[in-house]
Write an enzyme that holds these catalytic residues in place. Sequence first.
Site, PDB file in Angstrom:
ATOM      1  N   ALA A  62       1.143   6.556  -8.379  1.00 14.32           N
ATOM      2  CA  ALA A  62       1.336   6.643  -9.664  1.00 14.32           C
ATOM      3  C   ALA A  62       2.751   5.948  -9.569  1.00 14.32           C
ATOM      4  O   ALA A  62       3.541   5.526  -8.332  1.00 14.32           O
ATOM      5  CB  ALA A  62       1.651   8.422  -8.963  1.00 14.32           C
ATOM      6  N   GLY A 101      -2.639   7.928  -6.385  1.00 14.49           N
ATOM      7  CA  GLY A 101      -3.291   7.881  -7.838  1.00 14.49           C
ATOM      8  C   GLY A 101      -4.220   6.769  -8.734  1.00 14.49           C
ATOM      9  O   GLY A 101      -4.942   7.208  -9.094  1.00 14.49           O
ATOM     10  N   GLU A 104      -7.496   7.395  -7.054  1.00 16.80           N
ATOM     11  CA  GLU A 104      -8.016   8.792  -7.045  1.00 16.80           C
ATOM     12  C   GLU A 104      -8.247   8.153  -8.502  1.00 16.80           C
ATOM     13  O   GLU A 104      -9.551   8.576  -8.684  1.00 16.80           O
ATOM     14  CB  GLU A 104      -6.850   9.522  -7.499  1.00 16.80           C
ATOM     15  N   GLU A 124      -0.291   9.496   0.289  1.00 14.19           N
ATOM     16  CA  GLU A 124       1.002  10.259  -0.595  1.00 14.19           C
ATOM     17  C   GLU A 124       1.831  11.263   0.891  1.00 14.19           C
ATOM     18  O   GLU A 124       2.466  11.163   0.393  1.00 14.19           O
ATOM     19  CB  GLU A 124       0.068  11.228  -1.811  1.00 14.19           C
TER      20      GLU A 124
HETATM   21  N1  3HC Z   1       5.803   3.141  -8.363  1.00 14.43           N
HETATM   22  C1  3HC Z   1       6.984   2.004  -8.502  1.00 14.43           C
HETATM   23  N2  3HC Z   1       7.464   1.364  -7.993  1.00 14.43           N
HETATM   24  C2  3HC Z   1       6.466   0.775  -6.884  1.00 14.43           C
HETATM   25  C3  3HC Z   1       5.691   1.731  -6.084  1.00 14.43           C
HETATM   26  C4  3HC Z   1       5.285   2.598  -7.011  1.00 14.43           C
HETATM   27  N3  3HC Z   1       4.244   3.395  -6.600  1.00 14.43           N
HETATM   28  N4  3HC Z   1       5.116   0.526  -5.459  1.00 14.43           N
HETATM   29  C5  3HC Z   1       5.731  -0.225  -5.178  1.00 14.43           C
HETATM   30  N5  3HC Z   1       6.661  -0.048  -6.120  1.00 14.43           N
HETATM   31  C6  3HC Z   1       7.588  -1.025  -6.501  1.00 14.43           C
HETATM   32  C7  3HC Z   1       8.968  -1.239  -5.266  1.00 14.43           C
HETATM   33  O1  3HC Z   1      10.159  -0.689  -5.181  1.00 14.43           O
HETATM   34  C8  3HC Z   1       9.385  -2.563  -5.299  1.00 14.43           C
HETATM   35  O2  3HC Z   1       9.916  -3.135  -6.278  1.00 14.43           O
HETATM   36  P1  3HC Z   1      11.585  -4.689  -6.052  1.00 14.43           P
HETATM   37  O3  3HC Z   1      11.308  -5.096  -6.017  1.00 14.43           O
HETATM   38  O4  3HC Z   1      12.318  -3.561  -7.255  1.00 14.43           O
HETATM   39  O5  3HC Z   1      12.144  -3.855  -4.676  1.00 14.43           O
HETATM   40  C9  3HC Z   1       8.211  -3.929  -6.058  1.00 14.43           C
HETATM   41  O6  3HC Z   1       7.858  -2.416  -6.684  1.00 14.43           O
HETATM   42  C10 3HC Z   1       6.926  -3.982  -4.405  1.00 14.43           C
HETATM   43  O7  3HC Z   1       7.032  -3.067  -3.607  1.00 14.43           O
HETATM   44  P2  3HC Z   1       6.740  -3.838  -2.423  1.00 14.43           P
HETATM   45  O8  3HC Z   1       8.314  -4.118  -1.421  1.00 14.43           O
HETATM   46  O9  3HC Z   1       6.442  -2.732  -1.184  1.00 14.43           O
HETATM   47  O10 3HC Z   1       5.949  -5.192  -2.045  1.00 14.43           O
HETATM   48  P3  3HC Z   1       4.628  -5.177  -1.091  1.00 14.43           P
HETATM   49  O11 3HC Z   1       3.378  -6.062  -1.563  1.00 14.43           O
HETATM   50  O12 3HC Z   1       5.018  -5.359   0.057  1.00 14.43           O
HETATM   51  O13 3HC Z   1       3.785  -3.328  -1.301  1.00 14.43           O
HETATM   52  C11 3HC Z   1       2.274  -2.433  -2.107  1.00 14.43           C
HETATM   53  C12 3HC Z   1       3.040  -3.433  -1.789  1.00 14.43           C
HETATM   54  C13 3HC Z   1       1.310  -2.028  -0.836  1.00 14.43           C
HETATM   55  C14 3HC Z   1       1.383  -1.604  -3.213  1.00 14.43           C
HETATM   56  C15 3HC Z   1       3.928  -0.888  -1.095  1.00 14.43           C
HETATM   57  O14 3HC Z   1       4.659  -2.115  -2.528  1.00 14.43           O
HETATM   58  C16 3HC Z   1       3.163   0.521  -1.248  1.00 14.43           C
HETATM   59  O15 3HC Z   1       2.870   1.356  -0.440  1.00 14.43           O
HETATM   60  N6  3HC Z   1       3.510   1.244  -2.723  1.00 14.43           N
HETATM   61  C17 3HC Z   1       3.859   2.431  -3.025  1.00 14.43           C
HETATM   62  C18 3HC Z   1       2.051   2.938  -2.687  1.00 14.43           C
HETATM   63  C19 3HC Z   1       2.052   4.744  -2.549  1.00 14.43           C
HETATM   64  O16 3HC Z   1       2.622   5.417  -1.949  1.00 14.43           O
HETATM   65  N7  3HC Z   1       1.169   5.029  -3.614  1.00 14.43           N
HETATM   66  C20 3HC Z   1       1.117   6.465  -3.952  1.00 14.43           C
HETATM   67  C21 3HC Z   1       2.555   6.544  -5.325  1.00 14.43           C
HETATM   68  S1  3HC Z   1       2.334   8.757  -5.303  1.00 14.43           S
HETATM   69  C22 3HC Z   1       1.095   8.555  -6.162  1.00 14.43           C
HETATM   70  O17 3HC Z   1       0.341   8.156  -6.118  1.00 14.43           O
HETATM   71  C23 3HC Z   1       0.907  10.396  -6.631  1.00 14.43           C
HETATM   72  C24 3HC Z   1      -0.654  10.253  -7.349  1.00 14.43           C
HETATM   73  O18 3HC Z   1      -1.420  11.278  -5.755  1.00 14.43           O
HETATM   74  C25 3HC Z   1      -0.733  11.979  -7.896  1.00 14.43           C
END
Ligand code: 3HC
Length: 703
Positions: A62, A101, A104, A124
Amino acid sequence: MSEVVSYELRENIGVISVNNPPVNALAQVVREGILNAVNTAQDDASEAIVLACEGRTFIAGADITEFGKPPKDPWLPEVLTAIENSSKPVIAAIHGTALGGGFEVALACHYRCAVATAKVGLPEVKLGLLPGAGGTQRVPRITGVKAALDMITGGNPVPAGKANEMGLVDELLAGDDVVGSAIQYAKNLVESGAPLKCIRDISIDPSTVESDFFDSARKQLARRARGQIAQDRIVSCLEAAVKLPFDEGLERERELFKELVSSPESASMRHIFFAERQAAKIKDLPRDIAKRPIEKVAILGGGTMGGGIAMCFANVGIPVVLLEISDEALERGNSIIRKNYNITVQKGKMTEDKMEQRIALISGTTSYDDIGDVDLVIEAVFENLDLKKEIFGKLDAACKPGAILATNTSYQDVDAIAAATSRPEDVVGMHFFSPANVMKLLEVVRGEKTADDVLATVMQVGKKIGKVCALSRVCYGFIGNRMLGGYGREAQMLLLDGCTPAQVDGALEGFGMAMGPLAMSDLAGLDVGYKARQARTDLPDDPKLYRMGTLLVEMGRHGQKTGSGFYKYDPETRKRMSDPEVEALIKEEAGKLEVEQSEVSNEEILARCFYPLINEGAKILEEGIAQRASDIDVVYIYGYAFPVAKGGPMHYADSVGLKNVYDKICEFRDRYGEQYWSPAPLLKELAEAGKTFAEWDRERGTA
Ligand code: 3HC
Ligand code: NAI
């Protein structure tokens, strides 16, 4: 379909393509685009639909920036229902990381294929959340409840091969043309008349789950999660997956997701997610600045820190030369490195082969002639400025032009060290934390003359060796250790005021600190602080100051290593126990110093210990030592085990309210004196303006 989602028919396969850089997060335009595309495909000539992503990854979750804002249609479950109800099979084509997400979405598809380098996961929990779009209901239907619990409460990504074995991925694709291979896989499915497989149709046999499974999982996780509620709610969702029909399980999951998304814990953890990424950016540096290549590293001093730092580089395949004063010292350093690796092997987390490969990357020397070709030197010898200056003079003579010369000093003046060379622009601080191979924080210390490309290179190298980097300017103790002064001081002052060591540590551990400050001093050795204090000339002349720590050292109680300090320790188990002798001594000292003892509440203990941190943090900000308040939070989360669910000291201050913090500090100033409690002008200014540190950061913009 939308500005970031396209759809095209390739022969008999409809291909939905998401292009929302950098990580294809499920922003509203993505959800809308996928929904439109799936609906369009229902009425065209396609016989199957491939859902793929452009750029570096499949959907990584998400869009975290949308949490806490009013929801926008379509919401994710609606998109998932459309996918699941599609009259034609939908196939997720996964590369990069399908997370949260994003995974999912893939689970709602009828089939999942992935290239071998891909990873899938539900992270998450690391944001204080649970998978809110069916993850907790669908994963256990495939993997069984135990594996689902481990995956969702751990939050770690699973490599495609393993995911395939677990049944989470149906097909591993050869090569890395994910879309081409996925189209071929889709055609094969069509040809073989493969059914519309919906995970929701799988039922879980409750008899496969032991009757006390959920209760014991809750108990175990409560110990591990230190006050975080997400783990507990994940267990509830899995329980619902077993006990309720699918749709009711989804409803339960939704309800608990909503609870978590508005919890302070999740707000704190989301703050840290973005803070960590911000901290790596240096405000006045262009992002694309050319970095220096780092292919070989030298570490000076193979003691506690040097050995751990050498391991960090060997772990990512970078050769290291360890320079020591003698062969015996080298031998000692190498054997500690081997011992540390052996522990990992014994835990089953590394093979012997891998250990030998890594150790083979670390060579030893006692001669500067052997480090002329390295790209980066990290000095980790004794904490003595004259010695460090002498060593940097030698490095200047021995190292090739352009080599980066870094010091791991905790307190010394990086500019004075740089001045001992003819190339201060190549000198920088790289302050690791102990144990260096484990702790995630790297404070990068920018000297007066440090070159921009040196800083950018060190930030990049830090990330490569798995560290979270934060930038500090030069000052005594840099960001983290400078702030710590008042925290340790107040923990000891509280004893004279009427607390027992167990009360002080208990309050802070109850808040979520891994270990209270007094137990931590016992672990580090009370003699360390004692010696450091003796070398300082700037401390107030106050008999109360560090009174108990000083007395205990003089009694030979140096902490865990001598079996007693603020506590006594079981010689076998090292379990800490309250010591009535110490408690009596505290009372006696308070009497001698005429300190009136009284009951102190936990709330007061937290304020006494944390507000000096926050106050010093504000001073550090206004002096420009730290770039942002959120960088300070990153330092405390990754270097000092501040609970992530509280978001770091500055975020915590924002949540308490800066006016409340300021007023309390003024009250302490009036009670305990200005020498310890002088409110930072920035704190006063923000408190009076009704602002937060987060707003202060925002007003100064991001890098
Ligand atoms: N939402 C918004 N921005 C995000 C994001 C997300 N889910 N994931 C990454 N970004 C942004 C980062 O803030 C960063 O922004 P910036 O360049 O302005 O600093 C940019 O994307 C690149 O991210 P990274 O520097 O972390 O890039 P990497 O290549 O090192 O890693 C990744 C990529 C493994 C995808 C890592 O970004 C990550 O772990 N992201 C989060 C994943 C996550 O937690 N997903 C679950 C979200 S909650 C959800 O999905 C709820 C659902 O169940 C309903
Ligand atoms: P240590 O005493 O464990 O190791 C120092 C090593 O340096 C010894 O093995 C010694 O033989 C070697 N050494 C001394 N003089 C040398 C010389 N001239 N050339 C080559 N090697 C030499 O010390 P530790 O704890 O590893 O600390 C090293 C540095 O790291 C210090 O500056 C310290 O402030 C800093 N630091 C220490 C942390 C800790 O928790 N121990 C945390 C962060 C930084």
